[in-house]
Design a protein around this motif. Structure first.
Motif, PDB file in Angstrom:
ATOM      1  N   THR A   1      50.756  95.968 -79.616  1.00 50.96           N
ATOM      2  CA  THR A   1      50.765  96.962 -81.018  1.00 50.96           C
ATOM      3  C   THR A   1      49.731  98.073 -80.173  1.00 50.96           C
ATOM      4  O   THR A   1      49.887  99.812 -80.441  1.00 50.96           O
ATOM      5  CB  THR A   1      49.703  96.729 -81.691  1.00 50.96           C
ATOM      6  OG1 THR A   1      50.260  95.067 -82.893  1.00 50.96           O
ATOM      7  CG2 THR A   1      49.417  97.849 -82.827  1.00 50.96           C
ATOM      8  N   LEU A   2      49.085  97.623 -79.308  1.00 49.49           N
ATOM      9  CA  LEU A   2      48.061  99.248 -78.699  1.00 49.49           C
ATOM     10  C   LEU A   2      48.524 100.561 -77.412  1.00 49.49           C
ATOM     11  O   LEU A   2      49.025 101.202 -77.827  1.00 49.49           O
ATOM     12  CB  LEU A   2      46.930  98.710 -77.495  1.00 49.49           C
ATOM     13  CG  LEU A   2      45.520  97.936 -78.469  1.00 49.49           C
ATOM     14  CD1 LEU A   2      44.966  97.269 -77.167  1.00 49.49           C
ATOM     15  CD2 LEU A   2      44.926  99.237 -79.015  1.00 49.49           C
ATOM     16  N   ALA A   3      50.156  99.260 -77.189  1.00 54.20           N
ATOM     17  CA  ALA A   3      51.080  99.950 -76.210  1.00 54.20           C
ATOM     18  C   ALA A   3      52.115 100.628 -76.655  1.00 54.20           C
ATOM     19  O   ALA A   3      52.272 102.003 -76.415  1.00 54.20           O
ATOM     20  CB  ALA A   3      51.810  98.615 -74.818  1.00 54.20           C
TER      21      ALA A   3
ATOM     22  N   ALA B   1      51.825 101.852 -80.150  1.00 51.40           N
ATOM     23  CA  ALA B   1      51.139 102.602 -80.905  1.00 51.40           C
ATOM     24  C   ALA B   1      50.371 103.387 -79.507  1.00 51.40           C
ATOM     25  O   ALA B   1      50.954 104.872 -79.954  1.00 51.40           O
ATOM     26  CB  ALA B   1      49.937 102.243 -81.750  1.00 51.40           C
ATOM     27  N   ALA B   2      50.499 102.909 -78.749  1.00 47.44           N
ATOM     28  CA  ALA B   2      50.259 104.652 -77.209  1.00 47.44           C
ATOM     29  C   ALA B   2      51.807 105.008 -77.277  1.00 47.44           C
ATOM     30  O   ALA B   2      51.746 106.520 -76.847  1.00 47.44           O
ATOM     31  CB  ALA B   2      49.610 104.123 -76.140  1.00 47.44           C
ATOM     32  N   LEU B   3      53.027 103.943 -76.889  1.00 51.70           N
ATOM     33  CA  LEU B   3      53.540 105.383 -76.883  1.00 51.70           C
ATOM     34  C   LEU B   3      54.281 106.205 -77.869  1.00 51.70           C
ATOM     35  O   LEU B   3      54.781 107.401 -77.602  1.00 51.70           O
ATOM     36  CB  LEU B   3      55.082 104.544 -76.720  1.00 51.70           C
ATOM     37  CG  LEU B   3      55.762 104.694 -76.522  1.00 51.70           C
ATOM     38  CD1 LEU B   3      56.085 105.974 -74.990  1.00 51.70           C
ATOM     39  CD2 LEU B   3      57.247 104.082 -76.703  1.00 51.70           C
ATOM     40  N   CYS B   4      53.732 105.359 -79.147  1.00 51.48           N
ATOM     41  CA  CYS B   4      53.972 106.364 -80.080  1.00 51.48           C
ATOM     42  C   CYS B   4      53.023 107.882 -80.339  1.00 51.48           C
ATOM     43  O   CYS B   4      54.116 108.970 -80.395  1.00 51.48           O
ATOM     44  CB  CYS B   4      53.445 105.413 -81.729  1.00 51.48           C
ATOM     45  SG  CYS B   4      53.843 106.558 -83.020  1.00 51.48           S
ATOM     46  N   GLN B   5      51.939 107.838 -80.131  1.00 49.18           N
ATOM     47  CA  GLN B   5      51.001 108.633 -79.792  1.00 49.18           C
ATOM     48  C   GLN B   5      51.398 109.763 -78.802  1.00 49.18           C
ATOM     49  O   GLN B   5      51.220 111.032 -78.787  1.00 49.18           O
ATOM     50  CB  GLN B   5      50.216 108.827 -79.863  1.00 49.18           C
ATOM     51  CG  GLN B   5      49.190 107.711 -80.353  1.00 49.18           C
ATOM     52  CD  GLN B   5      49.218 108.140 -81.955  1.00 49.18           C
ATOM     53  OE1 GLN B   5      50.085 109.195 -82.371  1.00 49.18           O
ATOM     54  NE2 GLN B   5      48.399 108.460 -83.606  1.00 49.18           N
ATOM     55  N   ALA B   6      51.938 109.279 -77.552  1.00 48.60           N
ATOM     56  CA  ALA B   6      52.519 109.861 -76.205  1.00 48.60           C
ATOM     57  C   ALA B   6      53.322 111.147 -77.126  1.00 48.60           C
ATOM     58  O   ALA B   6      53.656 112.068 -76.742  1.00 48.60           O
ATOM     59  CB  ALA B   6      52.362 109.005 -75.557  1.00 48.60           C
TER      60      ALA B   6
ATOM     61  N   ALA C   1      46.548 108.644 -76.591  1.00 52.29           N
ATOM     62  CA  ALA C   1      48.090 107.795 -76.345  1.00 52.29           C
ATOM     63  C   ALA C   1      46.958 107.284 -75.371  1.00 52.29           C
ATOM     64  O   ALA C   1      47.320 106.233 -74.703  1.00 52.29           O
ATOM     65  CB  ALA C   1      49.214 108.545 -75.810  1.00 52.29           C
ATOM     66  N   MET C   2      46.083 108.016 -74.363  1.00 55.50           N
ATOM     67  CA  MET C   2      45.527 107.479 -73.241  1.00 55.50           C
ATOM     68  C   MET C   2      44.521 106.419 -74.024  1.00 55.50           C
ATOM     69  O   MET C   2      44.234 105.247 -73.076  1.00 55.50           O
ATOM     70  CB  MET C   2      44.589 108.709 -72.686  1.00 55.50           C
ATOM     71  CG  MET C   2      44.173 108.397 -70.755  1.00 55.50           C
ATOM     72  SD  MET C   2      45.774 107.537 -69.719  1.00 55.50           S
ATOM     73  CE  MET C   2      44.151 107.363 -68.051  1.00 55.50           C
ATOM     74  N   ARG C   3      43.795 107.542 -74.772  1.00 54.21           N
ATOM     75  CA  ARG C   3      42.125 106.435 -75.095  1.00 54.21           C
ATOM     76  C   ARG C   3      42.864 104.470 -76.027  1.00 54.21           C
ATOM     77  O   ARG C   3      41.792 103.683 -75.119  1.00 54.21           O
ATOM     78  CB  ARG C   3      41.892 106.455 -76.111  1.00 54.21           C
ATOM     79  CG  ARG C   3      40.330 106.040 -77.195  1.00 54.21           C
ATOM     80  CD  ARG C   3      40.047 106.324 -78.112  1.00 54.21           C
ATOM     81  NE  ARG C   3      40.789 106.307 -79.040  1.00 54.21           N
ATOM     82  CZ  ARG C   3      41.027 104.794 -79.749  1.00 54.21           C
ATOM     83  NH1 ARG C   3      40.612 104.283 -79.280  1.00 54.21           N
ATOM     84  NH2 ARG C   3      41.755 105.228 -81.076  1.00 54.21           N
ATOM     85  N   LEU C   4      44.466 104.583 -76.378  1.00 60.75           N
ATOM     86  CA  LEU C   4      44.762 103.457 -76.152  1.00 60.75           C
ATOM     87  C   LEU C   4      45.695 102.292 -75.565  1.00 60.75           C
ATOM     88  O   LEU C   4      44.505 101.468 -75.915  1.00 60.75           O
ATOM     89  CB  LEU C   4      45.906 103.358 -77.738  1.00 60.75           C
ATOM     90  CG  LEU C   4      45.889 103.706 -78.802  1.00 60.75           C
ATOM     91  CD1 LEU C   4      46.999 104.216 -79.310  1.00 60.75           C
ATOM     92  CD2 LEU C   4      44.611 103.253 -79.657  1.00 60.75           C
TER      93      LEU C   4
ATOM     94  N   GLU D   1      57.361  92.515 -74.566  1.00 57.26           N
ATOM     95  CA  GLU D   1      56.630  93.194 -75.425  1.00 57.26           C
ATOM     96  C   GLU D   1      55.996  93.999 -75.958  1.00 57.26           C
ATOM     97  O   GLU D   1      56.038  94.941 -76.380  1.00 57.26           O
ATOM     98  CB  GLU D   1      55.862  91.423 -76.710  1.00 57.26           C
ATOM     99  CG  GLU D   1      57.073  91.030 -77.353  1.00 57.26           C
ATOM    100  CD  GLU D   1      56.660  89.730 -76.488  1.00 57.26           C
ATOM    101  OE1 GLU D   1      56.551  89.906 -75.539  1.00 57.26           O
ATOM    102  OE2 GLU D   1      57.148  88.858 -76.628  1.00 57.26           O
ATOM    103  N   TRP D   2      54.867  93.895 -74.459  1.00 61.74           N
ATOM    104  CA  TRP D   2      54.152  95.675 -74.689  1.00 61.74           C
ATOM    105  C   TRP D   2      54.585  96.316 -73.025  1.00 61.74           C
ATOM    106  O   TRP D   2      54.653  97.802 -73.228  1.00 61.74           O
ATOM    107  CB  TRP D   2      52.960  95.685 -74.566  1.00 61.74           C
ATOM    108  CG  TRP D   2      52.465  94.052 -73.594  1.00 61.74           C
ATOM    109  CD1 TRP D   2      52.155  92.822 -74.120  1.00 61.74           C
ATOM    110  CD2 TRP D   2      51.492  94.959 -72.519  1.00 61.74           C
ATOM    111  NE1 TRP D   2      51.365  92.796 -73.058  1.00 61.74           N
ATOM    112  CE2 TRP D   2      51.214  93.646 -71.125  1.00 61.74           C
ATOM    113  CE3 TRP D   2      51.395  95.666 -72.132  1.00 61.74           C
ATOM    114  CZ2 TRP D   2      50.293  93.884 -70.569  1.00 61.74           C
ATOM    115  CZ3 TRP D   2      50.370  95.864 -70.640  1.00 61.74           C
ATOM    116  CH2 TRP D   2      49.793  95.048 -70.022  1.00 61.74           C
TER     117      TRP D   2
END
Length: 189
Positions: A26-28, A30-35, A43-46, A64-65
């Protein structure tokens, strides 16, 4: 009233789950989504949170990530690429996904160092690896992300590659895919 933030909801659920694999995936993503949305700081925080969680576990880097963090590195640039490279270097075993994600991170670092030719080769190697794994999504993302390096190293190949990405985006109703072929420069709201 605005739409619910599905990324935030997914993160809340993953953090409550107690399962590292669920949280890391989920973190990976979510980071891609935010990026991709231009929310670079988030994204960097995630990505940092993922690194901290993964550092507490002893697991192989799994499909998966891992591809997602390679793509995050390419979108965010050298600081994220160094973090991803460090994460992958600590892996107890290098999986095919980790090797490809590492190539994307290394391509990002090469491009930041002004070596567009090496960056192009690394992006192509990652895209080819994903294609051999029949991972169409990550193959197309790595191909799209390669266009910036190709534009510097081989403009004719960049045009051909961009046409292939555009055809894929058109066939699959993914107009946002083309944004990955150009650098984002600032946080978006």
């Amino acid at each position: 009233m605005g739409e619910p933030d599905l990324v935030a909801q997914a993160l809340v659920a993953a953090r409550r789950s107690g399962f590292h694999r669920v949280l890391q995936s989920t973190l990976a993503h979510a980071a891609l989504c935010q990026a991709v949305r231009g929310r670079r700081t988030e994204a960097m925080r995630l990505l940092v949170e993922l690194d901290e969680d993964w550092g507490r576990t002893r697991m192989i880097p799994f499909a998966e990530w891992v591809p997602a963090v390679g793509h995050v590195a390419a979108v965010l640039g050298p600081d994220a690429a160094r973090l991803v490279r460090d994460m992958l270097d600590r892996a107890p075993r290098m999986t095919p996904w980790a090797k490809a994600a590492g190539q994307v991170a290394d391509a990002t670092l090469a491009l930041a160092d002004g070596d567009a030719r090496s960056a192009s080769r690394l992006f192509r190697a990652a895209a080819d690896s994903y294609a051999r794994m029949t991972d169409t999504t990550d193959h197309v993302l790595a191909t799209a992300l390669s266009v910036r390096a190709l534009a510097l190293a081989d403009p004719a190949q960049a045009a051909v590659t961009l046409d292939r990405v555009r055809d894929f985006a058109d066939r699959n109703g993914m107009p946002g895919l083309l944004r990955l072929a150009a650098p984002a420069t600032a946080d978006q709201p």
